[in-house]
Each structure stands twice: as C-alpha cells, then as structure tokens.
Enzyme design. Sequence first.
Site, PDB file in Angstrom:
ATOM      1  N   ASN A 112       0.852  -1.189   0.000  1.00 36.23           N
ATOM      2  CA  ASN A 112       0.000   0.000   0.000  1.00 36.23           C
ATOM      3  C   ASN A 112       0.883   1.233   0.000  1.00 36.23           C
ATOM      4  OD1 ASN A 112      -2.413   1.599   0.366  1.00 36.23           O
ATOM      5  ND2 ASN A 112      -1.871   1.808   2.533  1.00 36.23           N
ATOM      6  N   HIS A 114       0.924   5.100   1.548  1.00 32.43           N
ATOM      7  CA  HIS A 114       0.264   5.916   2.570  1.00 32.43           C
ATOM      8  C   HIS A 114       0.960   7.276   2.635  1.00 32.43           C
ATOM      9  CE1 HIS A 114      -2.044   6.717   6.182  1.00 32.43           C
ATOM     10  NE2 HIS A 114      -0.941   7.214   6.710  1.00 32.43           N
ATOM     11  N   SER A 141       4.983   6.649   2.406  1.00 28.80           N
ATOM     12  CA  SER A 141       5.558   5.332   2.703  1.00 28.80           C
ATOM     13  C   SER A 141       4.856   4.284   1.850  1.00 28.80           C
ATOM     14  CB  SER A 141       5.321   4.950   4.172  1.00 28.80           C
ATOM     15  OG  SER A 141       5.744   5.983   5.050  1.00 28.80           O
ATOM     16  N   ASP A 150      -2.005   0.155   8.428  1.00 27.01           N
ATOM     17  CA  ASP A 150      -0.830   0.998   8.157  1.00 27.01           C
ATOM     18  C   ASP A 150       0.373   0.650   9.039  1.00 27.01           C
ATOM     19  OD1 ASP A 150      -2.330   2.378   6.254  1.00 27.01           O
ATOM     20  OD2 ASP A 150      -2.978   3.910   7.667  1.00 27.01           O
TER      21      ASP A 150
HETATM   22  C1  GRF Z   1      -2.772   9.039  -2.345  1.00 27.81           C
HETATM   23  O1  GRF Z   1      -2.438  10.197  -1.659  1.00 27.81           O
HETATM   24  C2  GRF Z   1      -2.441   7.824  -1.524  1.00 27.81           C
HETATM   25  O2  GRF Z   1      -1.331   8.005  -0.705  1.00 27.81           O
HETATM   26  C3  GRF Z   1      -3.661   7.688  -0.663  1.00 27.81           C
HETATM   27  O3  GRF Z   1      -4.734   8.014  -1.516  1.00 27.81           O
HETATM   28  C4  GRF Z   1      -4.269   8.910  -2.542  1.00 27.81           C
HETATM   29  C5  GRF Z   1      -4.622   8.260  -3.852  1.00 27.81           C
HETATM   30  O4  GRF Z   1      -4.380   9.092  -4.943  1.00 27.81           O
HETATM   31  N1  GRF Z   1      -3.721   6.365  -0.096  1.00 27.81           N
HETATM   32  P1  GRF Z   1      -4.472   8.510  -6.414  1.00 27.81           P
HETATM   33  O5  GRF Z   1      -5.849   7.875  -6.596  1.00 27.81           O
HETATM   34  O6  GRF Z   1      -3.371   7.519  -6.600  1.00 27.81           O
HETATM   35  O7  GRF Z   1      -4.311   9.706  -7.305  1.00 27.81           O
END
Ligand code: GRF
Length: 196
Positions: A112, A114, A141, A150
């Site tokens: 994932n 984050h 991260s 997370d």
């Molecule tokens: C990103 O900021 C990611 O870190 C978070 O959700 C957002 C997704 O953005 N988990 P995208 O859909 O990849 O543009």
Amino acid sequence: MRLSGKLSLAVLISGRGSNLQALIDACEDPGFPAAIKIVVSNRPAVYGLERAQNHNIPVQAIDHKQYSSRETFEDALSDALERHAPDLICLAGFMRVLTPHFIRRWEGKIINIHPSLLPAYKGVDTHARVLADGGAESGCSVHYVTAELDSGPVIVQRRVPVLPGDTPDILAARILEQEHIAYPEAVRRIAETMNG
Ligand code: GRF
C-alpha cells in the site's frame, strides 16, 4: 511467477488513480521488472479505470455496495484477482479497509502507499494532523499490508519539508509527487528481491 521474468501486478483503486498512472508509466519501460495484469476498482466509473483502459490493461469494477458484508466483497475481489494470479497486489488509493479474511489469503503479497512517514500518522487526515502538530516534515511510505492498519514493514519512504503557508491540500500535492516516484521504486525493489 513470471514466464516473462516480470513480476505480475494487480492494482486496486477507488478513484483518480494518479499512483496507478505512475505504475503504468513505469511498466511501459521495457527494462522495468513488472507488468500490470488487472486493475480493480471498488467504485464503478472512476477515472483510474479509464487510465488503465487507455493502456489496454484489463479492468474490473467490483462495487462493494452490492455485497452484504466485507467478507463477501473480499471473496469477489479474490476471485477476480485469482484469475490473473498476481505476484503482488498494489493498493493505490484503495479506500476500503481489508479484513484479515482477505489479507490472510494473500499473505505477504499486498502493498500500500500511505501519505505519511509511517509509523507516524497512520489512518486518515494525515496532512491536517501533521500541520496541526507543527511538524517540520512529512512524506510518503510504501509498506506491506498486514492485519493491523498501516503497520506493516516499510519498503520505501520519501520525505518532503512542511513549508510556511501549507494547507492540507498544498502539502498533499507536494507529497503526491513523491508518491509517484516511491511506488515504482518499491515495486522494483520487491521484483529484484524476488528474482534473487
Ligand atoms: C494518495 O495520496 C495515496 O497516498 C492515498 O490516496 C491517494 C490516492 O491518490 N492512499 P491517487 O488515486 O493515486 O491519485
């Protein structure tokens, strides 16, 4: 894995898919050690699905609202994924919390991204919390997904400064640029490890 020698990826999204786009772009470099086999969204008609279709990547929408429980939704998701036998499942803005039911089935194969420097600022509203605390830096991260939210091992982090005048949106945009570098980098590192 990998007749082609490449790590096969499934990417799970819920929205605009800019991290998906970063992975698509990376995979289009012939030297990149991974290929995207399927993109799945839990929300129908999001822009991320269009991004994948523009690159001839198979997509599937599995609307979580059509399922009576998290587990039945997760079973449908697993069935869709199994057809593509991914080596790695990349959550990229995927906004459903996955239960141990799903995580156990794909043990060690889910990562994932984050938008914080984990283990700081797990969960939602990270940027507002960083700003409220007067933090000097933040970042992103890429980490393995484990049953605890997370909290799995970090693979790649990238840092940015918090600057005077930052709002949550401004900070989010600065971090997002780094996410787009961090995610392909994490996939590359995993591929290199798996290839010995
Ligand atoms: C990103 O900021 C990611 O870190 C978070 O959700 C957002 C997704 O953005 N988990 P995208 O859909 O990849 O543009």
